[in-house]
Design a protein around this motif. Structure first.
Motif, PDB file in Angstrom:
ATOM      1  N   ALA A  17       0.842  -1.197   0.000  1.00  0.00           N
ATOM      2  CA  ALA A  17       0.000   0.000   0.000  1.00  0.00           C
ATOM      3  C   ALA A  17       0.880   1.252   0.000  1.00  0.00           C
ATOM      4  O   ALA A  17       0.611   2.219  -0.720  1.00  0.00           O
ATOM      5  CB  ALA A  17      -0.926  -0.011   1.217  1.00  0.00           C
ATOM      6  N   TYR A  18       1.940   1.214   0.790  1.00  0.00           N
ATOM      7  CA  TYR A  18       2.870   2.351   0.889  1.00  0.00           C
ATOM      8  C   TYR A  18       3.447   2.689  -0.482  1.00  0.00           C
ATOM      9  O   TYR A  18       3.458   3.838  -0.918  1.00  0.00           O
ATOM     10  CB  TYR A  18       3.976   1.973   1.878  1.00  0.00           C
ATOM     11  N   ARG A  19       3.903   1.652  -1.186  1.00  0.00           N
ATOM     12  CA  ARG A  19       4.481   1.865  -2.523  1.00  0.00           C
ATOM     13  C   ARG A  19       3.434   2.358  -3.507  1.00  0.00           C
ATOM     14  O   ARG A  19       3.722   3.216  -4.350  1.00  0.00           O
ATOM     15  CB  ARG A  19       5.088   0.562  -3.054  1.00  0.00           C
ATOM     16  N   ALA A  29       2.695   8.982   2.204  1.00  0.00           N
ATOM     17  CA  ALA A  29       2.183   7.859   2.990  1.00  0.00           C
ATOM     18  C   ALA A  29       3.055   7.693   4.219  1.00  0.00           C
ATOM     19  O   ALA A  29       4.253   7.959   4.172  1.00  0.00           O
ATOM     20  CB  ALA A  29       2.185   6.574   2.172  1.00  0.00           C
ATOM     21  N   ARG A  30       2.437   7.297   5.296  1.00  0.00           N
ATOM     22  CA  ARG A  30       3.209   6.991   6.499  1.00  0.00           C
ATOM     23  C   ARG A  30       2.565   5.813   7.212  1.00  0.00           C
ATOM     24  O   ARG A  30       1.366   5.564   7.070  1.00  0.00           O
ATOM     25  CB  ARG A  30       3.283   8.202   7.414  1.00  0.00           C
ATOM     26  N   PRO A  48      -4.543  -2.245   5.912  1.00  0.00           N
ATOM     27  CA  PRO A  48      -4.036  -3.062   4.809  1.00  0.00           C
ATOM     28  C   PRO A  48      -4.355  -4.548   4.960  1.00  0.00           C
ATOM     29  O   PRO A  48      -4.874  -4.981   5.991  1.00  0.00           O
ATOM     30  CB  PRO A  48      -2.529  -2.827   4.888  1.00  0.00           C
ATOM     31  N   GLY A  49      -4.005  -5.292   3.938  1.00  0.00           N
ATOM     32  CA  GLY A  49      -4.207  -6.736   3.943  1.00  0.00           C
ATOM     33  C   GLY A  49      -3.166  -7.448   4.785  1.00  0.00           C
ATOM     34  O   GLY A  49      -2.168  -6.866   5.208  1.00  0.00           O
ATOM     35  N   GLY A  50      -3.413  -8.716   5.017  1.00  0.00           N
ATOM     36  CA  GLY A  50      -2.480  -9.525   5.790  1.00  0.00           C
ATOM     37  C   GLY A  50      -3.216 -10.512   6.654  1.00  0.00           C
ATOM     38  O   GLY A  50      -4.353 -10.896   6.351  1.00  0.00           O
ATOM     39  N   HIS A 203      -7.373  -6.362  -4.027  1.00  0.00           N
ATOM     40  CA  HIS A 203      -6.255  -5.504  -3.620  1.00  0.00           C
ATOM     41  C   HIS A 203      -5.951  -4.432  -4.660  1.00  0.00           C
ATOM     42  O   HIS A 203      -5.202  -4.698  -5.601  1.00  0.00           O
ATOM     43  CB  HIS A 203      -5.008  -6.355  -3.398  1.00  0.00           C
ATOM     44  N   PRO A 204      -6.460  -3.225  -4.495  1.00  0.00           N
ATOM     45  CA  PRO A 204      -6.131  -2.159  -5.449  1.00  0.00           C
ATOM     46  C   PRO A 204      -4.643  -1.795  -5.433  1.00  0.00           C
ATOM     47  O   PRO A 204      -4.086  -1.396  -6.460  1.00  0.00           O
ATOM     48  CB  PRO A 204      -7.003  -0.978  -4.994  1.00  0.00           C
ATOM     49  N   GLU A 205      -3.995  -1.970  -4.256  1.00  0.00           N
ATOM     50  CA  GLU A 205      -2.568  -1.605  -4.161  1.00  0.00           C
ATOM     51  C   GLU A 205      -1.692  -2.550  -4.984  1.00  0.00           C
ATOM     52  O   GLU A 205      -0.577  -2.186  -5.349  1.00  0.00           O
ATOM     53  CB  GLU A 205      -2.125  -1.569  -2.690  1.00  0.00           C
TER      54      GLU A 205
END
Lengths: 238, 97
Positions: A17-19, A29-30, A48-50, A203-205
């Motif tokens: 997501a950060y990338r 992003a942080r 986020p996912g996981g 996952h859009p990221e």
């Protein structure tokens, strides 16, 4: 715009997501640690996912009591944009910020592949840059994405137009075969009644650069940025 | 004091694990199996105290964390006392099935 990405023990799509935000979108992003009590000055939150807490008990059931969740709930209550992806969606369901619950995939198998999704509601801060009926190509990767809601909740979802994404064929038909996990009515993503909290299993990221096989995830992230810009120089939690 | 919490999917919710196990049992030669439902058993050891108060606390734990009331029912059982007394009663109010 500043995106805050909440990191739970067991999150594994936080860096993706950060990338996606930094490189795919070109925004700030942080990371926010799950033990943080405040969110700082972020404009949008991503869960986020996981596999937070190893998916013990139920996916998202323990993360939903993480110290940061009080601030997340307050941020959502004040209208802040909250995006829950996969495990983040499961956490939002467990927290009661979105309606419904997740069951094991109908076929009991982990699914990991690209799916087609029809945008059912463009009138949200997360999808307003999509075309009417646009088909997005995004990957899923989950074992518990079988969305469930009781009949009353389902009626509410349909009446209030809270179903944002549904699994479909590449040409946009909603069929049983296009459903990767048995989700009720092919539901892949829902929002709350205020429209500021959105959860989705895909996952859009992971669809934010050509090299990943799709850039359709950027429709969602760009919609967020555009909505935030419309909110008089960005939304700030007072 | 030891208690067992049984968490099961509501009757109205499809249980794919149960279906898969039922299919396997049929294959093994148990056609009499009509239905299989899979749930969880959570064993909890509590500091000794009054049982009715403990039950109320355990039910609260179920509502808040151990079960998801959207899809699951729960039942609290206390482990048999040395005398052999056993207390069992279904506690989920919403969907007794």
């Amino acid at each position: 715009m500043k995106f805050g990405i909440v990191v739970f023990p067991g999150s594994n799509c936080d860096h993706d997501a950060y990338r996606a935000i930094r490189e795919g979108l070109g925004e700030e992003a942080r990371f926010l640690w799950h033990k943080d009590q405040s969110l700082g000055d972020v404009d949008c939150l991503i869960l986020p996912g996981g596999f937070s807490y190893g998916d013990y008990l139920r996916a998202g059931a323990i993360a939903r009591f993480s110290p940061i969740m009080g601030a997340v709930t307050e941020f959502a209550r004040r209208g802040g944009l909250v995006l829950g992806i996969c495990n983040g969606f499961q956490i939002l369901l467990e927290a009661g910020l979105l309606p419904g619950a997740m069951l094991r995939n109908r076929a009991l198998k982990f699914v990991c592949r690209f799916v087609s999704l029809r945008v059912e509601n463009r009138n949200t801060p997360f999808t307003h840059l999509c075309r009417p009926g646009q088909i997005l190509k995004l990957p899923v990767k989950h074992g518990e994405g079988n969305y469930f809601a009781d009949p009353d909740t389902l009626r509410l979802l349909q009446e209030r137009d809270l179903v944002v994404l549904r699994y479909c064929t590449p040409s946009g038909e909603i069929t049983v075969d296009a459903n990767p996990n048995g989700a009720l009515k092919n539901i892949a993503g829902v929002c709350n009644e205020a429209g500021n909290v959105f959860g989705l299993m895909p996952h859009p990221e992971n669809a934010s650069a050509e090299i990943l096989g799709s850039v359709d995830g950027l429709f969602i992230f760009r919609s967020i940025v555009s909505s935030l810009k419309k909110r008089s120089d960005g939304y700030q939690v007072a | 004091m030891r208690a067992r919490v049984f968490v099961t999917l509501k009757r109205s919710v499809l249980d794919p694990q149960g279906k898969a196990i039922q299919g396997a049992l049929e294959t093994l030669g148990y056609p009499e199996v009509e239905e299989v439902r899979v749930g969880k058993v959570i064993e909890i050891t509590l500091k000794d105290g009054e049982r009715s108060a403990a039950r109320a606390r355990l039910e609260e734990m179920c509502r808040r964390l151990l079960a998801n009331p959207v899809i699951e029912d729960y039942r609290v059982e206390f482990e048999a006392e040395p005398s052999g007394a056993r207390e069992t009663e279904p506690t989920s109010a919403k969907d007794p099935a």
